[in-house]
Design a protein around this motif. Sequence first.
Motif, PDB file in Angstrom:
ATOM      1  N   PHE A  73      -6.113   3.943 -19.405  1.00  0.00           N
ATOM      2  CA  PHE A  73      -5.682   4.420 -18.650  1.00  0.00           C
ATOM      3  C   PHE A  73      -4.388   3.424 -17.825  1.00  0.00           C
ATOM      4  O   PHE A  73      -3.285   4.080 -17.661  1.00  0.00           O
ATOM      5  CB  PHE A  73      -6.730   4.669 -17.355  1.00  0.00           C
ATOM      6  N   LEU A  74      -4.843   2.217 -17.716  1.00  0.00           N
ATOM      7  CA  LEU A  74      -3.940   1.375 -17.309  1.00  0.00           C
ATOM      8  C   LEU A  74      -2.731   1.036 -18.156  1.00  0.00           C
ATOM      9  O   LEU A  74      -1.543   1.074 -17.535  1.00  0.00           O
ATOM     10  CB  LEU A  74      -4.554  -0.220 -17.369  1.00  0.00           C
ATOM     11  N   THR A  75      -2.842   1.265 -19.581  1.00  0.00           N
ATOM     12  CA  THR A  75      -1.757   1.087 -20.476  1.00  0.00           C
ATOM     13  C   THR A  75      -0.859   1.968 -20.596  1.00  0.00           C
ATOM     14  O   THR A  75       0.208   1.957 -20.520  1.00  0.00           O
ATOM     15  CB  THR A  75      -2.409   0.790 -21.833  1.00  0.00           C
ATOM     16  N   ASN A  76      -1.554   3.380 -20.494  1.00  0.00           N
ATOM     17  CA  ASN A  76      -0.600   4.627 -20.732  1.00  0.00           C
ATOM     18  C   ASN A  76      -0.311   5.146 -19.355  1.00  0.00           C
ATOM     19  O   ASN A  76       0.846   5.873 -19.490  1.00  0.00           O
ATOM     20  CB  ASN A  76      -1.512   5.770 -21.250  1.00  0.00           C
ATOM     21  N   ASN A  77      -0.618   4.726 -18.076  1.00  0.00           N
ATOM     22  CA  ASN A  77       0.041   5.024 -16.928  1.00  0.00           C
ATOM     23  C   ASN A  77       0.365   4.125 -15.907  1.00  0.00           C
ATOM     24  O   ASN A  77       1.169   4.305 -14.886  1.00  0.00           O
ATOM     25  CB  ASN A  77      -1.138   6.032 -16.184  1.00  0.00           C
ATOM     26  N   SER A  78       0.250   2.791 -16.187  1.00  0.00           N
ATOM     27  CA  SER A  78       0.551   1.821 -15.269  1.00  0.00           C
ATOM     28  C   SER A  78      -0.042   2.126 -13.896  1.00  0.00           C
ATOM     29  O   SER A  78       0.747   1.761 -12.727  1.00  0.00           O
ATOM     30  CB  SER A  78       2.076   1.539 -15.300  1.00  0.00           C
ATOM     31  N   LEU A  79      -1.226   2.540 -13.735  1.00  0.00           N
ATOM     32  CA  LEU A  79      -1.713   2.724 -12.282  1.00  0.00           C
ATOM     33  C   LEU A  79      -3.206   2.125 -12.400  1.00  0.00           C
ATOM     34  O   LEU A  79      -3.633   1.791 -13.710  1.00  0.00           O
ATOM     35  CB  LEU A  79      -1.828   4.305 -11.989  1.00  0.00           C
ATOM     36  N   TYR A  80      -3.610   1.767 -11.442  1.00  0.00           N
ATOM     37  CA  TYR A  80      -5.069   1.009 -11.421  1.00  0.00           C
ATOM     38  C   TYR A  80      -6.196   2.270 -11.723  1.00  0.00           C
ATOM     39  O   TYR A  80      -6.146   3.351 -11.384  1.00  0.00           O
ATOM     40  CB  TYR A  80      -5.314   0.500 -10.045  1.00  0.00           C
ATOM     41  N   PRO A  81      -7.351   1.547 -12.173  1.00  0.00           N
ATOM     42  CA  PRO A  81      -8.559   2.471 -12.160  1.00  0.00           C
ATOM     43  C   PRO A  81      -9.102   2.654 -11.029  1.00  0.00           C
ATOM     44  O   PRO A  81      -8.684   2.086 -10.023  1.00  0.00           O
ATOM     45  CB  PRO A  81      -9.243   1.425 -13.226  1.00  0.00           C
ATOM     46  N   ALA A  82     -10.250   3.692 -10.984  1.00  0.00           N
ATOM     47  CA  ALA A  82     -10.864   3.984  -9.856  1.00  0.00           C
ATOM     48  C   ALA A  82     -11.814   2.855  -9.454  1.00  0.00           C
ATOM     49  O   ALA A  82     -12.211   2.197 -10.190  1.00  0.00           O
ATOM     50  CB  ALA A  82     -11.872   5.100 -10.196  1.00  0.00           C
ATOM     51  N   LYS A  83     -12.114   2.798  -8.079  1.00  0.00           N
ATOM     52  CA  LYS A  83     -12.788   1.564  -7.770  1.00  0.00           C
ATOM     53  C   LYS A  83     -14.416   1.953  -8.042  1.00  0.00           C
ATOM     54  O   LYS A  83     -15.027   0.720  -8.051  1.00  0.00           O
ATOM     55  CB  LYS A  83     -12.845   1.412  -6.301  1.00  0.00           C
TER      56      LYS A  83
END
Length: 629
Positions: A312-322
Amino acid sequence: MDRLKNIINQRFNLAETLYWVLFIICLMLKCLYFQFTTRLNTDPYLSSVNITMLLSSFSILLIISSIIAFAFNKLRFAALFIINLILTVLLIADTNFFRYYYNLITIPVLFQLDIKLMSSVNESILSQFMIKDLIYLIDLPFMLMGVFLLSKNVRKIHISRRAYRSVALLVVGAVTFLSVFHTSNLNSFAYNNNYSAKSLGVFFSHYYNTKLLIEENLLEDDSFTQEDKDSIIALYESKESEKNVSDSRLTGIAKDKNLIVVQMEALQQFVINLKINSKEVTPNLNKLIGDSLYFDNVFYQVAGGNTSDAEFLTNNSLYPAKEGAIYHLYPENTYHSMANILKGKGYNTYSLHGFEKTFWNRNKMHMTLGFDRFFNEEDFVLDDFAGWEGQALSDSSFFRQSLDKIDTSKPFYSFFVTLSSHHPFTYFEDFDFDVGEFQGTYIGNYLKAANYLDKCIGEFIADLKKRGLYDNSLLVFYGDHSAVKKIEAEGLLQLLDMEYSEQEWMKLQKVPLIIHYPNQSKSEVISTIGGQIDILPTIANLMDFDAPYALGKDLLNHDDDKGYVILRDGSVITKDFIYFNDLREIYDFTDGKPLDLKLYSDKITSYINELSVSDIIITKDAFKHGFEK
């Protein structure tokens, strides 16, 4: 006769009191065992955080006891035993889960642990169980015996007396808890589940996470508000202002070329260029680095979603869920992912992984992320197995079969996820790679797994060259998460000849990031501090496409002195300092000396604001409901 009756009553009352005391003491010891065997809490044992955790855990057990004392009458002993059993099972589950994921089990995690997922990771999780964990069970036979003996003579207690006993326990427990509660950094709880457990104990953490889940999912308004939009815009504008428009290093050098990304399972940076008995652990990756860009200060940023978080990080450049995994929690959101961006440019997009399509909910999530086709276990000939207790298609076979499935006659983006080097690494114990004194150990088995993965990478690169793809593609290789948990720290430190400290351990949480652009012949090492969230913007620069919704930075065109990485728990690493959010402590990055947190608090707050904004984007599906830059 009355005297005899009084003596019997006194002895029974004493026995009952002892049973209540044993209930509290035994659970208290189990709590302390969990806190320290997982290394969530460490010595010095009389540190302020440990004393706070101790008092909080004790007070919560008093509160639990007060509820039992009032709610149960003749069945109070059975209730004490059953509650003890339930909490013991919870602690055992927490212990094993924590050792593997470095996180507590939470309700979102339970939702994602379906039968198939559990059956696939049970070897990894169960392998964390240790003989010493039997300490959790030692008291249960004696407590059960006490139930049978005491229940024979148990008498009803008048409700007024039960209420008095219950209130007394409740008041003592509540006063004790409130006396330590406000000494904790409550703001950190929003970013780090572990901090609440470390600070106030495992039972409080479960209560707090459940309360938070109810508030966020049932009580709070989940609509996308103007305030949410303003917060997101403000962050993107601040990031835009940080960019130097004159910086364009290597921009477009891979424009219109194929993109091949390989996510390497559990590959940490310390194995790169590491030699055992004069033999390289990763000779093929080392050779690749010799004519590639090598980013040697990239930290993994995964949380409860582990491998899926790295994807997810690599493909979206957003952080994972807490907590929990986005792949399970938000698979129907709208994302400005790399695959979606490249599809808009006419690329075919493929994801490939030689395992069950439902694992981590990939069959749904990869479609959401814009992959035209997700090749999974059903699409491969299962002709060779390696790693993960022999139940996974070998990386060698996976790579060999994969390229035949891709239409290479037109521009494509292919995202490969390897598997063989998945924990536990016992499958490789007899693998032909000499690890010397580490033979048969956790570290030795991991080094063999890494060596096997490297061998497969070498075969894959040779195949790319043979097919004419090596110099016609942008190649990206990176590790997804840690392989060596804190519980195995001693072996790793022995291997690297290091002494343990929180700062040095943090520095070891890096993964290799290697990028080779078409016809590249000169190597370069980029030491800007970053994370997996920065991979998409860096690729965007090399391929000259826009990624306006990425929260990461282009590692090729970012000032080394301003490099940073934000971890999901709210910790921050820069060239100047390492900030531990759970400890509320900050240290010099170079020499490890403590720094004055007050001098950096504003900067740290601005950094971890990214986590809050990313959470808004994901939990409120901002890209679908009304947000445009």
